[in-house]
Design a protein around this motif. Structure first.
Motif, PDB file in Angstrom:
ATOM      1  N   PRO A  35      33.199 -69.215  19.759  1.00 23.12           N
ATOM      2  CA  PRO A  35      31.880 -69.631  19.249  1.00 23.12           C
ATOM      3  C   PRO A  35      31.229 -70.720  20.093  1.00 23.12           C
TER       4      PRO A  35
ATOM      5  N   TYR B 281      41.353 -68.480  22.246  1.00 19.09           N
ATOM      6  CA  TYR B 281      40.542 -67.757  21.264  1.00 19.09           C
ATOM      7  C   TYR B 281      40.567 -66.256  21.557  1.00 19.09           C
TER       8      TYR B 281
ATOM      9  N   GLN C 192      29.497 -68.125  15.328  1.00 19.31           N
ATOM     10  CA  GLN C 192      29.481 -69.589  15.241  1.00 19.31           C
ATOM     11  C   GLN C 192      29.674 -70.073  13.803  1.00 19.31           C
ATOM     12  N   GLU C 193      29.290 -69.234  12.846  1.00 20.21           N
ATOM     13  CA  GLU C 193      29.470 -69.598  11.440  1.00 20.21           C
ATOM     14  C   GLU C 193      30.894 -69.332  10.954  1.00 20.21           C
ATOM     15  N   GLY C 194      31.712 -68.685  11.790  1.00 21.80           N
ATOM     16  CA  GLY C 194      33.108 -68.485  11.426  1.00 21.80           C
ATOM     17  C   GLY C 194      33.523 -67.065  11.146  1.00 21.80           C
ATOM     18  N   GLN C 195      32.620 -66.094  11.282  1.00 22.60           N
ATOM     19  CA  GLN C 195      33.004 -64.706  11.024  1.00 22.60           C
ATOM     20  C   GLN C 195      33.933 -64.207  12.127  1.00 22.60           C
ATOM     21  N   ARG C 196      34.926 -63.418  11.722  1.00 21.13           N
ATOM     22  CA  ARG C 196      35.935 -62.893  12.629  1.00 21.13           C
ATOM     23  C   ARG C 196      36.208 -61.428  12.271  1.00 21.13           C
TER      24      ARG C 196
ATOM     25  N   GLN D 270      45.213 -66.170  13.437  1.00 26.21           N
ATOM     26  CA  GLN D 270      44.081 -66.931  12.914  1.00 26.21           C
ATOM     27  C   GLN D 270      44.025 -68.347  13.480  1.00 26.21           C
TER      28      GLN D 270
ATOM     29  N   TRP E  36      42.178 -68.002  16.862  1.00 32.86           N
ATOM     30  CA  TRP E  36      40.722 -67.852  16.836  1.00 32.86           C
ATOM     31  C   TRP E  36      40.047 -68.913  15.936  1.00 32.86           C
ATOM     32  N   SER E  37      40.751 -69.979  15.698  1.00 32.83           N
ATOM     33  CA  SER E  37      40.209 -71.057  14.864  1.00 32.83           C
ATOM     34  C   SER E  37      38.878 -71.575  15.409  1.00 32.83           C
ATOM     35  N   GLN E  38      38.000 -71.939  14.478  1.00 35.40           N
ATOM     36  CA  GLN E  38      36.718 -72.546  14.854  1.00 35.40           C
ATOM     37  C   GLN E  38      36.958 -73.902  15.522  1.00 35.40           C
ATOM     38  N   ASP E  39      38.012 -74.573  15.095  1.00 38.73           N
ATOM     39  CA  ASP E  39      38.374 -75.892  15.632  1.00 38.73           C
ATOM     40  C   ASP E  39      39.206 -75.710  16.895  1.00 38.73           C
TER      41      ASP E  39
END
Length: 424
Positions: free
Chosen positions: A190, A207, A238-242, A261, A264-267
């Motif tokens: 993202p 990621y 960017q909102e977290g959809q995977r 998971q 591919w963490s947002q963090d």
């Protein structure tokens, strides 16, 4: 003999091109034979000729790739060079991998047996850990199934890493947002979409590995229902959809799901390094304990790819690994389950039902491609490239498919007419 080959410029006349293999990240991939070395090679050729200045930049970058030596990294032999009126047509001369890419294998057999899934993911992590451990680290920036090649025993070889200048040159005239950024959008993190000044680091590849894990474990392409890339898609990522977690195997170890998971963490800080991925996969799956099962699954998949379905049918009865119950030929997935071929399914159909199936397939472009493949008009890599483009093309979905469906309806009407009123 191959071990003694040093990095060099390889004139086009020294290579006999034998077969088109695929459309790669920056050009066309061919199978060929080097007449002096006496070995089979893969040649990846840029789509456009290059000037002298660009040529030097591309060669300099390829030499960096050439310096990398590791079991799970594809060997680069040299730079393919073909003089043309506007400059030189450049390419990469590389090791030839008998089983092609992970992408092409999983288009024919999906999902792969669990033992091979885990070994492929493990070896990818080994290769990436090596690249990230170099000084300075080498980033891949395009880790995806088509850049993971498989040898005759389905061991991994990573390719297309560290070739940003090649990819920039090949995409210079394209307008796709993903091309401007440099990667393949379903595998891009993202943070790559939200900052024009973004500079990728190791977390980018971590990621991509998470998305790759999902693809290998499900046998599917991420976001395959998305017809066209755009800003709305980047916002959702960017909102977290995977990718869809609901289609993961129900018996997948929880630890494997968690690792995916985390990757591919947002963090960015929560994404594990590849050395940690290696350790975790070892804890989940003991490769020594399952060594014989892995070898058996390799033979099963080899036979399936060569068309020996009978070995698949017998394996469902005697193999203890229940994942093999889901092993199927992708070409047959519309009409068959397990390992049965499309021909065995059709045997139980009447001639009328068979004709109706053919007409039904003719109602969309994908079905027409399948029919052409079944008739061997197109095959192998050409089929894979065309099918991939059709699935991703908005024009096909909105314009061509309605036209093809209309044509199929006309054919169906004529069929019904002549069936009910046969010519004398």
């Amino acid at each position: 003999m191959a071990e003694g080959i040093s990095f060099d410029i390889v004139p086009a006349e020294k290579i006999t091109i034998q077969e088109f293999l695929a459309l790669g990240g920056f050009g066309y991939v061919y199978k060929g034979k080097h007449e002096e070395w006496g070995i089979t090679v893969a040649v990846k050729v840029l789509q456009e000729p290059t000037g002298k200045h660009n040529q030097q930049d591309l060669i300099k970058e390829a030499k960096i790739m050439n310096d990398v030596r590791f079991d799970y990294i594809l060997r680069l032999y040299g730079i393919y060079q073909k003089p043309e009126e506007l400059g030189f047509r450049l390419g990469l001369v590389m090791e030839y991998m008998e089983n092609g890419s992970l992408f092409s294998v999983t288009r024919h057999i999906r999902p792969l047996p669990r033992t091979l899934q885990f070994r492929i993911l493990y070896e990818v992590a080994l290769g990436m850990n090596y690249l990230h451990g170099l000084k300075p680290p080498v980033l891949h920036l395009d880790l995806k199934p088509s850049n993971i090649l498989l040898d005759e025993s389905f061991h991994v070889k990573l390719t297309d890493f560290g070739l940003s200048e090649w990819k920039k040159f090949s995409t210079r005239t394209k307008s796709s947002p993903s091309s401007l950024i440099g990667g393949t959008w379903p595998y891009m993190p993202p943070e790559a979409f939200g900052n024009l000044n973004y500079k990728p680091d190791e977390a980018y590849d971590n990621y991509s590995y998470g998305i790759l894990m999902w693809s290998v474990l499900t046998g599917e392409e991420p976001y395959s229902n998305v017809l066209q890339f755009g800003s709305a898609i980047t916002c959702l990522v960017q909102e977290g959809q995977r990718p869809d977690l609901s289609i993961l195997p129900k018996d997948l170890p929880t630890e494997m799901n968690d690792l995916m998971q985390q990757c591919w963490s947002q963090d960015i800080g929560c994404r594990p390094h590849f050395r940690d991925c290696i350790c975790q996969i070892r804890e989940i799956f003991d490769f020594e304990v399952y060594k014989s099962e892995i070898q058996q699954d390799v033979r099963i998949v080899q036979d399936a790819l060569s068309g020996k379905e009978s070995s698949l049918e017998s394996s469902d009865c005697c193999h203890h690994n229940k994942d093999l119950q889901h092993l199927e030929r992708a070409d047959d997935s519309d009409h068959c389950s397990g390992a049965a071929s499309s021909s065995s399914c059709v045997q139980d159909l009447s001639e009328e039902d068979e004709n109706k199936q053919i007409i039904e397939k003719m109602s969309n472009v994908e079905g027409v491609l399948d029919l052409l493949a079944e008739s061997k008009v197109i095959k192998g890599a050409e089929y894979d490239v065309l099918k991939h483009r059709v699935v991703r093309s908005n024009t096909v979905q909105t314009t061509l498919n309605p036209m093809v469906k209309t044509a199929a309806n006309i054919v169906g009407a004529f069929y019904d007419l002549f069936k009910n009123n046969p010519l004398e």
